[in-house]
Design an enzyme around this catalytic site. Structure first.
Site, PDB file in Angstrom:
ATOM      1  N   GLN A 182       1.025  -1.241  -0.103  1.00  0.00           N
ATOM      2  CA  GLN A 182       0.116   0.036  -0.069  1.00  0.00           C
ATOM      3  C   GLN A 182       0.809   1.399   0.032  1.00  0.00           C
ATOM      4  OE1 GLN A 182      -0.498   1.985   3.225  1.00  0.00           O
ATOM      5  NE2 GLN A 182      -1.285   3.528   2.024  1.00  0.00           N
ATOM      6  N   TYR A 184       1.494   5.259   0.240  1.00  0.00           N
ATOM      7  CA  TYR A 184       0.998   6.600   0.672  1.00  0.00           C
ATOM      8  C   TYR A 184       2.136   7.448  -0.244  1.00  0.00           C
ATOM      9  CZ  TYR A 184      -1.930   5.805   4.671  1.00  0.00           C
ATOM     10  OH  TYR A 184      -2.972   5.497   5.240  1.00  0.00           O
ATOM     11  N   HIS A 304     -11.780   3.982   4.650  1.00  0.00           N
ATOM     12  CA  HIS A 304     -10.745   4.002   5.611  1.00  0.00           C
ATOM     13  C   HIS A 304     -11.332   3.765   7.063  1.00  0.00           C
ATOM     14  CE1 HIS A 304      -6.450   5.357   5.520  1.00  0.00           C
ATOM     15  NE2 HIS A 304      -6.460   4.896   6.697  1.00  0.00           N
ATOM     16  N   ARG A 307     -12.427   6.678   9.236  1.00  0.00           N
ATOM     17  CA  ARG A 307     -11.273   7.155   9.862  1.00  0.00           C
ATOM     18  C   ARG A 307     -10.910   8.859   9.182  1.00  0.00           C
ATOM     19  NH1 ARG A 307      -8.143   4.376  13.526  1.00  0.00           N
ATOM     20  NH2 ARG A 307      -6.100   4.991  12.593  1.00  0.00           N
ATOM     21  N   GLY A 358      -9.366  -5.176   8.832  1.00  0.00           N
ATOM     22  CA  GLY A 358      -8.307  -4.322   9.384  1.00  0.00           C
ATOM     23  C   GLY A 358      -8.477  -4.272  10.932  1.00  0.00           C
ATOM     24  N   ARG A 359      -9.363  -3.501  11.376  1.00  0.00           N
ATOM     25  CA  ARG A 359      -9.531  -3.575  12.965  1.00  0.00           C
ATOM     26  C   ARG A 359      -9.380  -4.998  13.640  1.00  0.00           C
ATOM     27  NH1 ARG A 359     -13.013   1.612  13.280  1.00  0.00           N
ATOM     28  NH2 ARG A 359     -11.398   3.199  13.428  1.00  0.00           N
TER      29      ARG A 359
HETATM   30  C1  LIG Z   1      -5.733   1.445  12.734  1.00  0.00           C
HETATM   31  C2  LIG Z   1      -5.861   1.761  11.238  1.00  0.00           C
HETATM   32  C3  LIG Z   1      -4.776   1.858  10.883  1.00  0.00           C
HETATM   33  C4  LIG Z   1      -4.813   1.892   9.453  1.00  0.00           C
HETATM   34  N1  LIG Z   1      -3.732   2.297   8.505  1.00  0.00           N
HETATM   35  C5  LIG Z   1      -4.042   2.358   7.336  1.00  0.00           C
HETATM   36  C6  LIG Z   1      -2.559   2.526   6.695  1.00  0.00           C
HETATM   37  O1  LIG Z   1      -1.449   2.715   6.984  1.00  0.00           O
HETATM   38  N2  LIG Z   1      -2.873   2.672   5.295  1.00  0.00           N
HETATM   39  C7  LIG Z   1      -3.836   2.720   4.708  1.00  0.00           C
HETATM   40  O2  LIG Z   1      -4.138   2.690   3.199  1.00  0.00           O
HETATM   41  N3  LIG Z   1      -5.107   2.227   5.092  1.00  0.00           N
HETATM   42  C8  LIG Z   1      -5.145   2.277   6.566  1.00  0.00           C
HETATM   43  N4  LIG Z   1      -6.290   1.957   7.442  1.00  0.00           N
HETATM   44  C9  LIG Z   1      -7.415   1.692   6.718  1.00  0.00           C
HETATM   45  C10 LIG Z   1      -7.400   0.072   6.381  1.00  0.00           C
HETATM   46  O3  LIG Z   1      -6.610  -0.425   5.284  1.00  0.00           O
HETATM   47  C11 LIG Z   1      -8.898  -0.422   6.051  1.00  0.00           C
HETATM   48  O4  LIG Z   1      -9.486   0.571   5.007  1.00  0.00           O
HETATM   49  C12 LIG Z   1      -9.707  -0.544   7.192  1.00  0.00           C
HETATM   50  O5  LIG Z   1      -9.134  -0.809   8.309  1.00  0.00           O
HETATM   51  C13 LIG Z   1     -11.025  -1.524   6.863  1.00  0.00           C
HETATM   52  O6  LIG Z   1     -12.195  -1.352   7.711  1.00  0.00           O
HETATM   53  P1  LIG Z   1     -11.994  -2.299   9.053  1.00  0.00           P
HETATM   54  O7  LIG Z   1     -11.074  -1.668  10.066  1.00  0.00           O
HETATM   55  O8  LIG Z   1     -13.407  -2.038   9.441  1.00  0.00           O
HETATM   56  O9  LIG Z   1     -11.933  -3.603   8.599  1.00  0.00           O
HETATM   57  C14 LIG Z   1      -5.994   1.793   8.847  1.00  0.00           C
HETATM   58  C15 LIG Z   1      -7.128   1.460   9.477  1.00  0.00           C
HETATM   59  C16 LIG Z   1      -7.086   1.423  10.758  1.00  0.00           C
HETATM   60  C17 LIG Z   1      -8.252   1.148  11.626  1.00  0.00           C
END
Ligand SMILES: Cc1cc2nc3c(=O)[nH]c(=O)nc-3n(C[C@H](O)[C@H](O)[C@H](O)COP(=O)(O)O)c2cc1C
Length: 718
Positions: A182, A184, A304, A307, A358-359
């Site tokens: 991934q 950034y 995301h 978030r 993710g979470r």
């Molecule tokens: C704590 C946290 C950190 C994350 N960090 C990134 C990241 O570094 N890069 C990114 O593209 N998405 C990041 N995401 C988004 C996740 O890739 C993903 O879209 C999301 O966690 C999916 O939803 P879920 O947590 O409900 O499964 C993050 C999400 C969370 C909760």
């Protein structure tokens, strides 16, 4: 499922994980140490992480409405079960960017994993390798690209039913397991290219560009504690930059002065890119992967995890439209809010080719590192596999489509506000109870079960009986108050235990050893250990406590009395009376005998007395703590008894008897007095209780009557 009769098929038999969990519990008494009910998991993680970790994982943009919309969207789509379908051979396998994978589930990119476990990203990368599911590494990771690749390969190196499904027919790499990178994207193209090349060389053959986070969203719960790991001493999150030769050559010196240099310039830099930049990125990446065509091949439908933009549409809400627009031309990966097998099913039915979680895995690893991460992911796979069979859908790619769902626009997730409040209360108790249950106490299981029943009753009552709402609320209020107390006690218990174990840490022997342990000492010590074990066996890991205790006592008794005692800590020379204070069994020698023995070994009575003083002081600390443990445990048993009593009328079963035998009525009254002092006139309640107790002489009756009285007390403003 009968494991000897496994139908052959392309898919691993994930459902057998359920059987394994049941068997571990039933046959070996080994229970999972945390709940995989995602609401409970989300709650229990609070206790596993410090504030930095907890809030970074769980903070949402603004008021969290997008996060909520994500979950609500799942609630509105309902699965239509089909019966009598031959699902014996199931197929969860699918293909993604040239990778054949065992199930349509990916590990989403999550940054800063060291906030959740010391090994950071190495943990999920390894578990992904074990399962053969794609692992997507974040640019904001706290481990290097190369190390993560190594962990992922390590996980994949032992073959099993799940990861042996993986095969690759693309142009990429040397990886043993599917892994994606991934990105950034910063504004320094040389750094971007360097990252892409490192990723490619390390076997990451899919690039996933994140386009919703040039800048972190406004997340109030992170703001409140200034939660930005990079700016704190011993910062984590710079590992990617520090390991990048181009970045270091350009900014290495600045990074020494400013720990935010990497993240602020190359990750969350705050400067938006636009569509114009995308062909460049594709060209660079394609150049690296030598792929045939140009153009994006996939899209991640995500917000995301809620978030970034607060008040946005739920991710699942927009999935059907995106699928309609490009679903036949691109791979659609869905995420945000996936918690269960049913959620995976719904997203696939609405047209996603795979989902990311993710979470869920963050919470798992926060609980138990590798084991926790593995447990949640295997549970999700088992949940999905079982759902497929119970709902009658054999193949995820062929059978699961929009016809499998029905839309219900009227749903409210999860339940009414009041029920939600009660549930919120229920979760911590339930977890605490589970903690106790895992110490193999039958009674605690009973609490848990009966608590659930009670909870359901309360919810029903609330829904059905509006005219008695006030009375019901009084009861619920009381119930919650009472639960809060149990929770407090449990926490206290744990603290006490920790304190206890800490107090048992043996001092480092700094003196010349001589053997001065008499048989009397040993007898006393072993009796004390036995007593201790007995008293703690219900609440603590006895063997650990016992070991610690043994070693402290050993060091106290086998270590020589100091030849040169520090005059400042040395007690005055004893007079004869002090000797008589020695407890029987502790040292069974008269002062004279002791003196002559100590003289023989060149150790004078003052020093020995000093030693004994120390010994007794430490013993006194132990017993003070033990007393407190006792008090608390009585209170807990008491509370357990009340709950049981309350739910089962006056017929007190065996375990309540235990409580009765250790708790005198005076203590019950005092405890309740404390409990009630914030809402009632404590003295009056206590007097009433004592009277009742005297009259009925059965503790259970007290509680039953107390309930009525309480309702009266509150309404009447006692
Ligand atoms: C704590 C946290 C950190 C994350 N960090 C990134 C990241 O570094 N890069 C990114 O593209 N998405 C990041 N995401 C988004 C996740 O890739 C993903 O879209 C999301 O966690 C999916 O939803 P879920 O947590 O409900 O499964 C993050 C999400 C969370 C909760």
């Amino acid at each position: 499922m009968d494991p000897t009769n496994k139908p052959k098929g392309p898919s691993p038999h994930y459902s057998l994980y359920q059987r394994q969990v049941f068997k571990d519990g039933g046959l070996h008494g080994k229970l999972p140490s945390f709940s995989v009910h995602s609401d409970e998991l989300a709650e229990s993680v609070k206790k596993k992480l410090n504030d930095r970790g907890f809030f970074y994982a769980n903070s949402n943009a603004g008021l969290g409405w997008t996060d909520r919309a994500n979950r609500e969207a799942f609630y509105r789509w309902r699965i239509i079960p089909r019966m009598l379908v031959d699902t014996n051979t199931r197929d969860l396998t699918t293909e993604l960017f040239g990778h054949r994978i065992p199930a349509p589930i990916l590990f989403a990119p999550i940054g800063l994993n060291k906030l959740y476990t010391p090994q950071g990203e190495l943990v999920p990368a390894k578990i992904a390798g074990e399962l053969g599911l794609p692992y997507c590494l974040s640019t904001a990771a706290s481990q290097t690209i190369e190390d993560v690749a190594g962990a992922n390969d390590l996980g994949a190196s032992v073959k099993n039913e799940s990861n042996s499904v993986h095969s690759y027919n693309g142009h990429g790499g040397n990886a043993k397991s599917p892994r994606f990178f991934q990105l950034y994207m910063g504004h320094d193209d040389q750094i971007t290219i360097s990252l892409l090349e490192r990723a490619w060389r390390s076997g990451f053959d899919v690039c996933m560009l994140t386009v919703d986070t040039w800048q972190l969203g406004w997340r109030p719960t992170d703001i409140n504690i200034a939660n930005y790991a990079f700016y704190y001493p011993g910062a984590i999150g710079n590992e990617m930059g520090e390991s990048d030769p181009v970045f270091m050559q350009k900014h290495g010196e600045e990074l020494k002065q400013d720990p935010g240099k990497w993240i602020d310039s190359s990750v969350w830099h705050g400067k938006a890119h636009t569509w114009e930049k995308i062909p460049w990125l594709i060209k660079e990446w394609k150049h690296a992967v030598k792929a045939q065509q140009l153009g994006c091949e996939g899209i991640v439908v995500t917000n995301h995890a809620g978030r970034q933009v607060d008040g946005a549409v739920g991710s699942l809400e927009v999935l059907p439209d995106i699928v309609d627009a490009v679903g036949d031309k691109m791979k659609i990966i869905f995420d945000s809010g996936v918690r269960t097998g049913a959620d995976v099913f719904k997203a696939i039915a609405l047209g996603a080719h795979a989902v990311q979680v993710g979470r869920l895995y963050v919470w798992g690893m926060a609980h138990e590192r590798e084991a926790g991460c593995r447990h949640v992911m295997k549970s999700l796979l088992a949940d999905l596999d079982i759902l497929m069979t119970v709902a009658g859908y054999p193949s995820i790619t062929k059978d699961v489509n929009r016809k499998a769902l029905k839309y219900n626009p009227y749903g409210i997730y999860p339940r009414g506000e009041q029920a939600k409040l009660i549930l919120a209360e229920a979760v911590p108790l339930e977890l605490k109870v589970r903690e106790l249950r895992s110490r193999a106490r039958k009674e605690d299981w009973e609490i848990s079960r009966t608590y659930q029943v009670a909870l359901d009753r309360k919810c029903e009552a609330l829904a059905k009986l509006p005219e008695t709402k006030r009375a019901t609320l009084v009861k619920i209020d009381k119930f919650n108050e009472y639960i809060a107390n149990i929770r407090k006690w449990m926490v206290d218990m744990r603290l006490l235990k920790e304190q206890y174990v800490a107090s048992e840490t043996p001092p480092q022997p700094s003196r010349t050893p001589v053997t001065q342990v008499t048989p009397g000492d040993l007898q006393g010590i072993s009796a004390r250990i036995k007593g201790l074990e007995h008293r703690l066996s219900k609440y603590c890991d006895v063997s650990a406590v016992s070991r610690a205790y043994q070693s402290v006592l050993q060091s106290e008794t086998q270590v020589a009395v100091p030849m040169e005692v520090d005059p400042t800590t040395r007690p005055p020379t004893p007079d004869e009376d002090e000797w008589s204070e020695l407890e029987e069994g502790e040292i069974r020698e008269s002062p004279r005998q002791l003196s002559s023995r100590t003289r023989r070994s060149n150790v004078g009575p003052p020093q020995l007395l000093y030693q004994i003083h120390k010994f007794r002081a430490s013993r006194d600390t132990h017993s003070a703590i033990l007393n407190r443990v006792d008090q608390k445990s009585k209170a807990i048993l008491n509370a357990a008894s009340m709950l049981h009593q309350r739910l089962h009328g006056v017929d007190i079963p065996a375990f309540s008897d235990v409580a009765l035998s250790v708790i005198g009525s005076e203590e019950v009254a005092t405890m309740l007095q404390d409990e009630l002092s914030s809402t009632c006139d404590a003295e009056r309640v206590k007097a009433f209780l004592l009277k009742l107790n005297h009259e009925t002489d059965v503790y259970g009756h007290v509680w039953i009557d107390l309930q009525k009285t309480l309702a009266l007390a509150r309404v009447g403003g006692w």
